[in-house]
Structures are given as structure tokens and as C-alpha cells.
Enzyme design. Structure first.
Site, mmCIF file in Angstrom:
data_model
loop_
_atom_site.group_PDB
_atom_site.id
_atom_site.type_symbol
_atom_site.label_atom_id
_atom_site.label_comp_id
_atom_site.label_asym_id
_atom_site.label_seq_id
_atom_site.Cartn_x
_atom_site.Cartn_y
_atom_site.Cartn_z
ATOM 1 N N HIS A 104 6.789 6.134 0.996
ATOM 2 C CA HIS A 104 7.723 5.926 -0.106
ATOM 3 C C HIS A 104 7.302 4.661 -0.850
ATOM 4 C CE1 HIS A 104 11.444 6.370 -2.306
ATOM 5 N NE2 HIS A 104 11.605 5.065 -2.213
ATOM 6 N N ASP A 145 14.085 10.136 2.771
ATOM 7 C CA ASP A 145 13.748 8.714 2.962
ATOM 8 C C ASP A 145 14.568 8.010 4.050
ATOM 9 O OD1 ASP A 145 11.957 9.014 0.840
ATOM 10 O OD2 ASP A 145 13.509 8.533 -0.621
#
Ligand code: GRF
Length: 193
Positions: A104, A145
């Protein structure tokens, strides 16, 4: 030999960087690139690297089974998400427990979740007045995430930086760290347990 699949939705520069790193680092081999976009540049990169690539629709990713079948066909052990925008559905998670990692482009747990991708992430970082950003490599679970964090690295965000400036610094961190961290995860058998 650990056989990996790399999932990417767009440009695929991380997928290429990882693949080139493992050409000279035995023990790990990218065997297939998987995308949700037929026209994504990742397919061009795959051709140039001599790695097969394929594309599935969002419905197929949601169902999961066609993707699992393809990964089984290529005897894939582990999956790396490198700029892949869809959520990983339960059948895929079940088929590869603890064996899917994502990168990420920010320092999670901040600036993650649905809709946080590409320059939107960097813009949010700038608008929040953050003085640093970076990368987070983490396991993938059923929420965007939110899987356990494996590794983070940071870079400065300067007062006049644009989203493109931050993206450039973040990409540099990705190129530097992602292949090595993947190798370490596999060699410590954190993925393949
Ligand atoms: C990277 O910044 C990655 O962290 C994010 O999407 C971007 C993909 O870039 N998830 P590329 O396709 O590898 O060039």
C-alpha cells in the site's frame, strides 16, 4: 522453488521490478501475472518478460473460483498484489491462507481502505498536512488494507510536494524494498506455513 502470481490492475512497474529481481535470485519465480483489466500495460510487460498473463472480470474475482483454478493450473504457492484494485474474495483467501501480500502506498493504518488508491492516497496525505508518507507491505485479509503489517518504510513529504512528487518517492521505496521483503517472507516461511 516458490512459484508466485502477481496481481496488478494497471501499469505494473512493481510487477516488472519484482520479476527482474527474481531472475537472478533463485528460490522464487513469478509464473503468471493476473489482472482485472484486459488493456492494462501489465500485459505488455508480461510479454516482454516472457511471463504469461491473463485477465478476469470483476464478477470472476468476486466468485473467486475461476482465479483459484488458474492459480492451481500454474502451481502457484503465493500471491503478491502490486497495484491491484479489487478486493480479494473469500474463496481466494481460503485457497492461499497467509500467502497473499499487498503493498500500500502510504503508512497504514492511516490513508487506507476502499477508494484509497493511486494519487488519491498521496493527495489525502498532502491535504492532511503529513510530513511523511511511505509504503506498507502487509498480509491480505477480507478487509481492504487491514491485514497484519510486515514492513514499512517512510519518505519525507515537503511543503510544496504535489501528489506526483509523493508518488515518485513512494515508488522508489517500493522498487527498493518490495522484492527483498517478499524474498525474506518466503525464506522465513512466514507465507508458506
Ligand atoms: C503502487 O504505488 C502500489 O503501491 C499501489 O499502486 C501503485 C502501482 O504502481 N498499490 P505500478 O502499477 O506497480 O507502477
Amino acid at each position: 522453488m516458490t512459484r508466485i502470481a502477481i496481481f496488478a490492475s494497471g501499469n505494473g512497474s512493481n510487477a516488472e521490478n519484482i520479476s527482474r529481481y527474481f531472475i537472478d535470485n533463485n528460490g522464487m519465480k513469478p509464473v503468471i501475472f493476473v489482472s482485472n483489466k484486459k488493456e492494462a500495460y501489465i500485459h505488455e510487460r508480461a510479454k516482454n518478460l516472457g511471463i504469461p498473463s491473463c485477465s478476469f472480470t470483476k464478477d470472476e474475482f468476486d466468485a473467486g473460483v475461476p482465479i483459484v483454478e488458474k492459480l492451481r493450473e500454474y502451481e502457484v504457492d503465493s500471491v503478491v498484489l502490486a497495484g491491484f484494485l479489487l478486493k480479494i474474495s473469500q474463496p481466494i483467501l481460503d485457497a492461499f491462507p497467509n500467502r497473499i501480500v499487498n503493498i500500500h502506498p502510504a503508512l497504514l493504518p492511516k490513508f487506507g481502505g476502499k477508494g484509497m488508491y493511486g494519487n488519491r492516497v498521496h493527495q489525502a496525505v498532502i491535504e492532511a498536512g503529513e510530513r511523511e508518507s511511505g509504503i506498507t507491505i502487509h498480509y491480505v485479509n477480507e478487509n481492504y488494507d487491514e491485514g497484519n503489517i510486515i514492513f514499512q518504510a517512510s519518505c519525507p513529504v515537503l511543503p510544496n510536494d504535489t501528489a506526483d512528487d509523493v508518488a515518485r518517492k513512494v515508488h522508489e521505496l517500493e522498487y527498493e524494498h518490495f522484492p527483498r521483503v517478499i524474498k525474506e517472507i518466503v525464506s522465513h516461511k512466514k507465507i508458506l506455513q
